[in-house]
Design an enzyme around this catalytic site. Structure first.
Site, short mmCIF file in Angstrom:
data_model
loop_
_atom_site.label_atom_id
_atom_site.label_comp_id
_atom_site.label_asym_id
_atom_site.label_seq_id
_atom_site.Cartn_x
_atom_site.Cartn_y
_atom_site.Cartn_z
N HIS A 38 -3.46 0.44 -4.19
CA HIS A 38 -2.22 0.12 -3.48
C HIS A 38 -1.07 1.01 -3.96
O HIS A 38 -1.08 1.50 -5.09
CB HIS A 38 -1.84 -1.34 -3.72
CG HIS A 38 -2.49 -2.30 -2.77
ND1 HIS A 38 -1.80 -3.31 -2.16
CD2 HIS A 38 -3.76 -2.38 -2.32
CE1 HIS A 38 -2.62 -3.99 -1.37
NE2 HIS A 38 -3.82 -3.45 -1.47
N GLY A 106 -7.20 1.00 5.81
CA GLY A 106 -5.92 0.94 5.14
C GLY A 106 -4.93 -0.06 5.71
O GLY A 106 -5.19 -0.74 6.71
N GLU A 107 -3.76 -0.13 5.04
CA GLU A 107 -2.68 -1.02 5.46
C GLU A 107 -1.35 -0.27 5.46
O GLU A 107 -1.12 0.60 4.61
CB GLU A 107 -2.55 -2.23 4.51
CG GLU A 107 -3.74 -3.13 4.45
CD GLU A 107 -4.62 -2.81 3.24
OE1 GLU A 107 -4.20 -2.00 2.38
OE2 GLU A 107 -5.73 -3.35 3.16
N ASN A 110 0.83 0.27 2.22
CA ASN A 110 0.63 1.36 1.27
C ASN A 110 0.77 2.75 1.88
O ASN A 110 1.21 3.68 1.22
CB ASN A 110 -0.77 1.24 0.65
CG ASN A 110 -1.01 -0.14 0.09
OD1 ASN A 110 -0.28 -0.60 -0.77
ND2 ASN A 110 -2.03 -0.82 0.62
#
Length: 320
Positions: A38, A106-107, A110
């Site tokens: 992260h 992913g997000e 981040n």
């Protein structure tokens, strides 16, 4: 027998603590250590987010037996996939062949630190291109690549293990499962969902490892564990479609403002009851997972948890 993992949660501990936790986990008898990757914590109360790859290098040097893996790294925004391949090969060498590269889409939390966050369809296209770059590089090929999202004029990994680093791909539905089966050596899923395992098998993944992850909050005081789980982990019930798109800890604080302590406690076993924690782990075993990494919620509780795991929890899990 199912391999039992321990999760280094970068969002709840600093880098030196994480290395110490990994050494303690190996001494306790865990088979695997997984690490989150992260830039920000989910919630401000978690309070940490060191660079996972530096921690991995230190853990590779400080341990001798446990397997290591990322759970997961996004190879599309913060990192170019060619650089991810280089990092994975280096950790593979440092660990003596104990490393698995876990990848996912992913997000926003981040990845937006380097620019805009693409639509979900574009993110999956980018992940597939990233896999098309990473796999041949890890296999020792000299790569030239031109895609819609990435280009690699020429790349070659000069230092890499003789046996290529395995790649595990996070998936939760039919399209991502097909991607995992085609490009991955293993599947990652954080829910004990036998449907995803069956889809993976049907798509060509039969016989490959399946990695899961289960969150618990062990401690002698159930009430205090419930408080910690709510404070640190209430974001987890929002679901992937929400978690992937919120931009930062303040957004997660707002989105979880009405999540109650009892809501979290229904999903996360809290307190000293070993049977409850074993039952949560067993759901992944029953769903067909071959490796399950445990997340102990609460950064300061890790030494206590690892001692308990050595004496009580791991022996029970070995009996499953």
């Amino acid at each position: 027998m199912v391999a039992v993992g321990y999760t280094l949660m970068c969002e709840q501990a600093g880098p030196r603590q994480l290395v110490d936790h990994a050494v303690r986990a190996e001494d306790a008898g865990f088979d695997l250590v997984a690490i989150s990757d992260h830039y920000h914590p989910w919630l401000e109360s978690q309070g940490h987010s060191p660079y996972a790859w530096s921690v991995l290098g230190a853990v590779a040097h400080a341990t001798t037996r446990m397997d290591l893996m990322t759970m997961v790294t996004c190879p599309t925004r913060r990192y170019h996939p060619a650089v991810v391949a280089q990092k994975a090969a280096t950790v593979g060498l440092l660990s003596g062949g104990r490393f698995t590269l876990g990848l996912g889409a992913g997000e926003n939390l981040n990845e937006h630190v380097v620019g805009g966050w693409p639509h979900v369809q574009e993110r999956h296209e980018m992940l597939e291109e990233a896999l098309q770059i990473i796999r041949p590089l890890l296999d020792g090929e000299t790569l030239t690549y031109s895609g819609d999202h990435f280009s690699v004029p020429e790349a070659y990994l000069w230092d890499r293990p003789d046996t290529p680093v395995p790649v595990a791909v996070a998936a939760s539905g039919p399209s991502s499962v097909e991607l995992a089966a085609e490009y991955g050596d293993a599947l990652i899923n954080t829910e004990p969902d036998p449907r995803v395992v069956d889809l993976f098998d049907d798509a060509g993944g039969a016989g490959k490892p399946r990695y899961g992850q289960v969150a618990i909050c062990y401690g002698p005081d159930e009430r205090e564990c419930r408080r910690i789980a709510h404070d640190q982990f209430r974001w987890s019930g929002l679901g992937w479609k929400v978690n992937a798109d919120l931009p930062g800890p303040p957004s997660f604080d707002s989105a979880t403002a009405f999540v109650r302590e009892e809501d979290v406690a229904r999903a996360v076993p809290c307190g000293p009851d070993v049977d409850a924690h074993v039952a949560a782990f067993k759901r992944f075993v029953d769903a067909g997972f071959t490796h399950v990494a445990v997340v102990q919620i609460g950064g300061n509780s890790q030494p206590l948890f690892l001692d308990w795991a050595r004496d009580e929890f791991l022996p029970r899990l070995r009996d499953l």
